[in-house]
Design a protein around this motif. Structure first.
Motif, PDB file in Angstrom:
ATOM      1  N   LEU A 159       0.837  -1.210   0.000  1.00  0.00           N
ATOM      2  CA  LEU A 159       0.000   0.000   0.000  1.00  0.00           C
ATOM      3  C   LEU A 159       0.869   1.256   0.000  1.00  0.00           C
ATOM      4  O   LEU A 159       0.618   2.200  -0.747  1.00  0.00           O
ATOM      5  CB  LEU A 159      -0.922  -0.016   1.217  1.00  0.00           C
ATOM      6  CG  LEU A 159      -1.772   1.240   1.440  1.00  0.00           C
ATOM      7  CD1 LEU A 159      -2.712   1.469   0.258  1.00  0.00           C
ATOM      8  CD2 LEU A 159      -2.567   1.138   2.731  1.00  0.00           C
ATOM      9  N   PHE A 162       2.387   1.863  -3.386  1.00  0.00           N
ATOM     10  CA  PHE A 162       1.397   2.388  -4.315  1.00  0.00           C
ATOM     11  C   PHE A 162       1.104   3.862  -4.034  1.00  0.00           C
ATOM     12  O   PHE A 162       1.084   4.689  -4.955  1.00  0.00           O
ATOM     13  CB  PHE A 162       0.117   1.549  -4.210  1.00  0.00           C
ATOM     14  CG  PHE A 162      -1.075   2.150  -4.874  1.00  0.00           C
ATOM     15  CD1 PHE A 162      -2.229   2.412  -4.156  1.00  0.00           C
ATOM     16  CD2 PHE A 162      -1.053   2.461  -6.229  1.00  0.00           C
ATOM     17  CE1 PHE A 162      -3.335   2.983  -4.770  1.00  0.00           C
ATOM     18  CE2 PHE A 162      -2.154   3.035  -6.845  1.00  0.00           C
ATOM     19  CZ  PHE A 162      -3.291   3.290  -6.111  1.00  0.00           C
ATOM     20  N   LEU A 186      -6.222   9.281  12.782  1.00  0.00           N
ATOM     21  CA  LEU A 186      -7.042   8.171  12.272  1.00  0.00           C
ATOM     22  C   LEU A 186      -7.720   7.424  13.410  1.00  0.00           C
ATOM     23  O   LEU A 186      -8.862   6.990  13.285  1.00  0.00           O
ATOM     24  CB  LEU A 186      -6.157   7.177  11.503  1.00  0.00           C
ATOM     25  CG  LEU A 186      -5.923   7.390  10.011  1.00  0.00           C
ATOM     26  CD1 LEU A 186      -5.095   6.237   9.461  1.00  0.00           C
ATOM     27  CD2 LEU A 186      -7.229   7.517   9.245  1.00  0.00           C
ATOM     28  N   PHE A 228      -0.284   1.128  11.710  1.00  0.00           N
ATOM     29  CA  PHE A 228      -1.354   1.269  10.727  1.00  0.00           C
ATOM     30  C   PHE A 228      -2.481   0.274  10.990  1.00  0.00           C
ATOM     31  O   PHE A 228      -3.658   0.603  10.959  1.00  0.00           O
ATOM     32  CB  PHE A 228      -0.754   1.052   9.332  1.00  0.00           C
ATOM     33  CG  PHE A 228      -1.705   1.280   8.209  1.00  0.00           C
ATOM     34  CD1 PHE A 228      -2.137   0.219   7.419  1.00  0.00           C
ATOM     35  CD2 PHE A 228      -2.165   2.537   7.926  1.00  0.00           C
ATOM     36  CE1 PHE A 228      -3.018   0.419   6.380  1.00  0.00           C
ATOM     37  CE2 PHE A 228      -3.042   2.752   6.875  1.00  0.00           C
ATOM     38  CZ  PHE A 228      -3.468   1.694   6.105  1.00  0.00           C
ATOM     39  N   PHE A 231      -5.280   0.781  13.624  1.00  0.00           N
ATOM     40  CA  PHE A 231      -6.469   1.511  13.173  1.00  0.00           C
ATOM     41  C   PHE A 231      -7.557   0.525  12.745  1.00  0.00           C
ATOM     42  O   PHE A 231      -8.720   0.672  13.118  1.00  0.00           O
ATOM     43  CB  PHE A 231      -6.097   2.450  12.026  1.00  0.00           C
ATOM     44  CG  PHE A 231      -7.264   3.008  11.263  1.00  0.00           C
ATOM     45  CD1 PHE A 231      -7.457   2.707   9.919  1.00  0.00           C
ATOM     46  CD2 PHE A 231      -8.168   3.858  11.878  1.00  0.00           C
ATOM     47  CE1 PHE A 231      -8.533   3.221   9.218  1.00  0.00           C
ATOM     48  CE2 PHE A 231      -9.256   4.382  11.178  1.00  0.00           C
ATOM     49  CZ  PHE A 231      -9.439   4.056   9.846  1.00  0.00           C
ATOM     50  N   PHE A 232      -7.175  -0.506  11.984  1.00  0.00           N
ATOM     51  CA  PHE A 232      -8.168  -1.478  11.538  1.00  0.00           C
ATOM     52  C   PHE A 232      -8.707  -2.303  12.698  1.00  0.00           C
ATOM     53  O   PHE A 232      -9.886  -2.654  12.723  1.00  0.00           O
ATOM     54  CB  PHE A 232      -7.574  -2.399  10.468  1.00  0.00           C
ATOM     55  CG  PHE A 232      -7.460  -1.744   9.122  1.00  0.00           C
ATOM     56  CD1 PHE A 232      -6.237  -1.330   8.640  1.00  0.00           C
ATOM     57  CD2 PHE A 232      -8.584  -1.523   8.352  1.00  0.00           C
ATOM     58  CE1 PHE A 232      -6.131  -0.716   7.407  1.00  0.00           C
ATOM     59  CE2 PHE A 232      -8.499  -0.904   7.118  1.00  0.00           C
ATOM     60  CZ  PHE A 232      -7.271  -0.490   6.645  1.00  0.00           C
ATOM     61  N   PHE A 330      -7.382  -7.411   4.560  1.00  0.00           N
ATOM     62  CA  PHE A 330      -6.166  -6.619   4.407  1.00  0.00           C
ATOM     63  C   PHE A 330      -5.249  -6.791   5.614  1.00  0.00           C
ATOM     64  O   PHE A 330      -4.028  -6.843   5.483  1.00  0.00           O
ATOM     65  CB  PHE A 330      -6.516  -5.146   4.204  1.00  0.00           C
ATOM     66  CG  PHE A 330      -5.314  -4.259   4.046  1.00  0.00           C
ATOM     67  CD1 PHE A 330      -4.951  -3.382   5.059  1.00  0.00           C
ATOM     68  CD2 PHE A 330      -4.529  -4.311   2.905  1.00  0.00           C
ATOM     69  CE1 PHE A 330      -3.835  -2.581   4.931  1.00  0.00           C
ATOM     70  CE2 PHE A 330      -3.408  -3.510   2.769  1.00  0.00           C
ATOM     71  CZ  PHE A 330      -3.063  -2.645   3.781  1.00  0.00           C
TER      72      PHE A 330
ATOM     73  N   LEU B  42      -7.003   9.027  -2.283  1.00  0.00           N
ATOM     74  CA  LEU B  42      -6.853   7.605  -1.976  1.00  0.00           C
ATOM     75  C   LEU B  42      -7.390   7.254  -0.595  1.00  0.00           C
ATOM     76  O   LEU B  42      -7.888   6.146  -0.384  1.00  0.00           O
ATOM     77  CB  LEU B  42      -5.382   7.201  -2.073  1.00  0.00           C
ATOM     78  CG  LEU B  42      -4.802   7.145  -3.488  1.00  0.00           C
ATOM     79  CD1 LEU B  42      -3.298   6.897  -3.433  1.00  0.00           C
ATOM     80  CD2 LEU B  42      -5.478   6.068  -4.315  1.00  0.00           C
ATOM     81  N   PHE B  43      -7.276   8.206   0.359  1.00  0.00           N
ATOM     82  CA  PHE B  43      -7.674   7.892   1.731  1.00  0.00           C
ATOM     83  C   PHE B  43      -9.173   8.083   1.960  1.00  0.00           C
ATOM     84  O   PHE B  43      -9.698   7.617   2.954  1.00  0.00           O
ATOM     85  CB  PHE B  43      -6.907   8.765   2.725  1.00  0.00           C
ATOM     86  CG  PHE B  43      -5.420   8.560   2.714  1.00  0.00           C
ATOM     87  CD1 PHE B  43      -4.578   9.467   3.329  1.00  0.00           C
ATOM     88  CD2 PHE B  43      -4.841   7.475   2.081  1.00  0.00           C
ATOM     89  CE1 PHE B  43      -3.190   9.286   3.314  1.00  0.00           C
ATOM     90  CE2 PHE B  43      -3.465   7.281   2.043  1.00  0.00           C
ATOM     91  CZ  PHE B  43      -2.642   8.203   2.675  1.00  0.00           C
ATOM     92  N   VAL B  67     -13.005   5.957   5.315  1.00  0.00           N
ATOM     93  CA  VAL B  67     -11.541   6.012   5.244  1.00  0.00           C
ATOM     94  C   VAL B  67     -10.956   4.605   5.384  1.00  0.00           C
ATOM     95  O   VAL B  67     -10.052   4.213   4.643  1.00  0.00           O
ATOM     96  CB  VAL B  67     -10.994   6.953   6.341  1.00  0.00           C
ATOM     97  CG1 VAL B  67      -9.492   6.813   6.469  1.00  0.00           C
ATOM     98  CG2 VAL B  67     -11.365   8.394   6.028  1.00  0.00           C
ATOM     99  N   LEU B  71      -8.709   2.685   2.478  1.00  0.00           N
ATOM    100  CA  LEU B  71      -7.346   2.163   2.673  1.00  0.00           C
ATOM    101  C   LEU B  71      -7.294   0.666   2.375  1.00  0.00           C
ATOM    102  O   LEU B  71      -6.347   0.188   1.741  1.00  0.00           O
ATOM    103  CB  LEU B  71      -6.884   2.445   4.103  1.00  0.00           C
ATOM    104  CG  LEU B  71      -6.662   3.922   4.426  1.00  0.00           C
ATOM    105  CD1 LEU B  71      -6.492   4.128   5.923  1.00  0.00           C
ATOM    106  CD2 LEU B  71      -5.452   4.451   3.687  1.00  0.00           C
TER     107      LEU B  71
END
Lengths: 653, 129
Positions: A159, A162, A186, A228, A231-232, A330, B42-43, B67, B71
């Protein structure tokens, strides 16, 4: 006000008093001097003060106690002002969300964006390694699991490759310094969702958010897959707590629904069990043995439904579940540990009947195992001992995670390590007290309690390079701050006692002070100077591909490009005693036996700092080693500046 | 006014941001604002373009999930291309542009009125509002 008066002796008459509207200027004055306006002024004023004080910060003043020793009184005062302003705003009879949000965003910038503003290049040597992974993908359009463990879980780096290429950057180093600020912004959304699903008492929600940002000293939110993916994790848990909570049915109804005990019936009800939205509430026992009554009372408490349920149509729930699984898809290939934490948390909620569908953790575990089996075999084949070797060795794990950290290093570093333990125990202690307070009032906080403790047993499975306890702290933090905030607010009141406000302000200021020490306590070795990085760039410019690059100690900001083209060696990781004793001959032998056509040696400021802070090896020792190696005549200086020296090893023919 | 904003605000923002990022990526790739525009696109855009069809109540929930979905979609799409040995970021972002633009237009046509307010049910113990 209305009064009835007589126009005639017998008949009543009506007269009305009309309230005067305040003049426009009066309305403007009231708006300017309203508590909300003053609160905005305080927050913006504190931020302006902080910005004004920044140029006077000298990073050369950073000691072993970290960044706080370089901060000026004005900077610290600005932070204190905004925290106190937030606490005051929290006591208003009617909370203003935009006002509190303004405070929080500015505070997050001041706490988590300070290093991006102050430092010329990104901090943490690991960020440069992550830059190397990303550069490899951008350059080759592929991943190589044989190169590094992270290429078996490459999602985050794919990611970032990209995004970096699409944005027109050549490297993540152009923006990676802002990752802590961006990640913490976030986290705000899902944290608010989670806390709102646990209580409707707004003061607890907003105080919980403040406590989270004041106690997030773990610093895993740098440009990394774990920062990162956290956050998920937050989003997945928030979605489950908001839309997928179970509701209760009385036990007798569940029994009649269960029907007869034949195996066909049981099989049919297994399907119902996995999909149903209702849990069986155990009714408390009023007769029988005391042990039986106690067990049933606990079960009655544990099976009580959550009080806040957000209804959603079936189609909406199906869509939300699909989106949740897409996000989890993901996560499973972005980081090795985060999907485990997600699965354990979701499993705990499902087993205890707090969420539905109960097949969700099964599907998640299968997805995770599927990736591990099919895509990480290259890594697991050679590293099985690393994965399972420490399983069950609790003493060793605690040593690596705690004991070693609080007993090794410079005196300042040991103080910082002990402060971190104290911060952890303070937050957990506040959470325990808050949980008890809510229990006494009658709340059934099963879900947050489960989420606060479910992943703790994972400490016995793996030391994770000495970071397992840190990760557990981070992933339990949202639920710990919920209970900690509940310590101050339990019952809804319009007016909060002054004693509570004063205590809360004091606690927050203490936590703020602790945060500044614990979060940035290793800054002397974590931050990199532009001169250091220039030295590393000179090294890569001089060294042909296939060379051996050698450093005396860790924390060099290298591997940011051509990751697979060079072999990296850190002498201190292999023969630490030789470095500690400035044994020139041992180090020379080590360098000689790298057996590369070209071998380069690099010394940097942060290597010295890391050796001193983390291992208690003085900078003078490393300088003596450098001088001794140069004196052998076998090293040619090819680049030098104030913070970095690069030598080429002149192998004797 | 609320209905007007609900129908037009988000789709307008999505269209604007998508077109701006498209311009910065393919027409003026050297512009200084390219990183900000492309990252913002993108976000936010791909996820919000799809998330609004769920007709969620709270705007911050919609934004958070939008968001997160953006992602995840960015990452999964890029991963598919990488493992298919077709590492073409311009094609990947082109697909995301298409998703966002189509999603924004579909929102204008299909999401004409705000969702009905749903009351959060609870049986609160004493003291909890």
């Amino acid at each position: 006000m209305e009064e009835i008066s007589d126009m005639s002796p017998s008949a009543p008459t009506l007269s009305l008093e009309v309230e005067e509207k305040p003049s426009r200027s009066m309305r403007v004055l009231r708006a300017i001097f309203s508590p909300e306006a003053l609160s905005v002024l305080l927050a913006v004023g504190a931020f302006a003060l902080w910005l004004y004080a920044l140029p006077s910060i000298n990073l050369n003043n950073i000691s072993d106690l970290g960044l706080v020793t370089a901060l000026t009184p004005l900077t610290i005062s600005a932070l204190a002002i905004i925290v106190v302003s937030y606490v005051i705003a929290l006591q208003r009879p009617q909370l203003r969300a935009p006002l509190l949000l303004l405070h929080l965003v500015l505070l997050i910038f001041m706490l988590y964006g300070v290093t991006a503003v102050l430092e010329a290049v990104p901090r943490f040597s690991t960020v440069y390694r992550h830059a190397g992974f990303t550069e490899y993908i951008m350059r080759t359009g592929s991943v190589d699991p044989n190169l590094d463990a992270y290429f078996s879980w490459p999602g985050f780096f794919i990611l970032s490759a990209f995004v970096t290429q699409s944005a027109g950057y050549h490297t993540i180093l152009s923006y990676a310094a802002w990752a802590p600020f961006a990640f913490n912004i976030l986290y705000l959304g899902p944290l608010f969702m989670t806390l709102s699903s646990l209580t409707r008492y707004k003061r607890i929600i907003w105080l919980g958010l403040l406590l989270f940002y004041l106690t997030n000293w773990i610093a895993q939110d740098y440009f990394s897959p774990q920062g990162f993916d956290f956050f998920f994790y937050l989003v997945i848990i928030a979605m489950l707590l908001k839309w997928f909570k179970t509701t209760a049915v009385p036990m007798y109804a569940a029994q009649t629904q269960a029907g007869a005990g034949s195996w066909r019936t049981r099989l049919a009800h297994m399907g119902d069990f996995l999909t149903r939205k209702q849990i069986t509430a155990v009714e408390p026992a009023t007769q029988g043995r005391s042990l039986n009554r106690a067990v049933r009372s606990i079960l009655y408490w544990a099976t009580a439904p959550d009080t806040l349920v957000t209804p959603a149509p079936a189609r909406q729930r199906a869509a939300l579940l699909t989106i949740l699984l897409v996000m989890f898809a993901f996560v499973i290939y972005s980081h090795p540990l985060t999907p485990v934490f997600v699965c354990v948390s979701v499993l705990a909620l499902a087993i205890c009947g707090r969420i539905y569908p109960r097949w969700l953790p099964i599907v998640m575990v299968l997805m995770m195992l599927g990736w591990i089996y099919f895509m990480t075999r290259a890594f697991l084949a050679g590293h099985m001992y690393m994965v399972v070797g420490s399983f069950g060795h609790l003493f060793n794990i605690v040593s690596v995670n705690v004991t070693n950290r609080v007993s090794q290093g410079s005196p300042g570093h040991i103080v910082i390590a002990n402060l971190r333990v104290a911060m952890t125990l303070t937050l957990w202690g506040m959470a325990v007290l808050g949980a008890f307070r809510r229990l006494r009032v009658g709340f059934h906080d099963i879900s947050p309690m489960l989420l606060a403790v479910a992943i703790m047993p994972l400490i016995v499975t793996q030391d994770y390079g000495g970071e397992m306890l840190l990760r557990i702290y981070l992933f339990t933090q949202p639920f710990m701050v919920f209970f900690a905030a509940s310590l101050f607010y339990v019952k809804v009141t319009r007016k909060v006692p002054y004693l509570t406000i004063a205590a809360l302000a004091l606690v927050c200021l203490v936590l703020l002070s602790g945060f500044l020490f614990t979060r940035y306590g290793n800054e002397r070795m974590d931050y990199k100077t532009a001169a250091e990085f220039a030295g590393v760039q000179a090294l890569y410019h001089a060294a042909p591909r296939g060379s051996a690059l050698v450093a005396l100690w860790s924390d060099t900001p290298w591997q940011y490009k051509d990751y697979e083209q060079y072999d990296i060696y850190v002498v201190g990781n292999q023969i630490p005693d030789a470095v500690a004793n400035a044994d020139v001959n041992a180090v020379l032998t080590y360098v000689r036996t790298r057996y590369h056509t070209h071998t380069y040696l690099i010394f940097t400021r942060s290597q010295n700092a890391s050796a001193e802070v983390a291992a208690g090896i003085s900078a003078a020792t490393l300088n003596t080693l450098e001088t001794g190696l140069v004196a052998t005549g076998q090293f040619k200086l090819i680049y030098a500046n104030a913070d970095a020296q690069v030598y080429e090893y002149m192998r004797a023919s | 006014m609320h209905t007007f904003l609900y129908r037009w605000l988000w789709p307008a923002l999505l269209l604007l941001l998508s077109l701006a990022a498209l311009w910065a990526t393919f027409i003026m790739p050297d512009t200084l604002v390219r990183p900000a525009l492309v990252m913002a696109f993108l976000f936010i855009c791909p996820g919000i373009a799809l998330m609004r069809f769920l007709r969620l109540q709270e705007w911050y929930v919609e934004l958070t999930l939008g968001v997160a979905l953006s992602l995840a979609l960015d990452g999964i799409l890029a991963t598919i291309f990488l493992y298919a040995h077709i590492w073409w970021p311009s094609v990947i972002i082109g697909i995301l542009f298409a998703v966002s633009l189509v999603g924004a237009c579909a929102q204008i046509l299909l999401l004409r009125t705000p969702p009905t307010v749903v009351v959060v049910t609870e049986s609160a113990p004493a003291g909890e509002v």
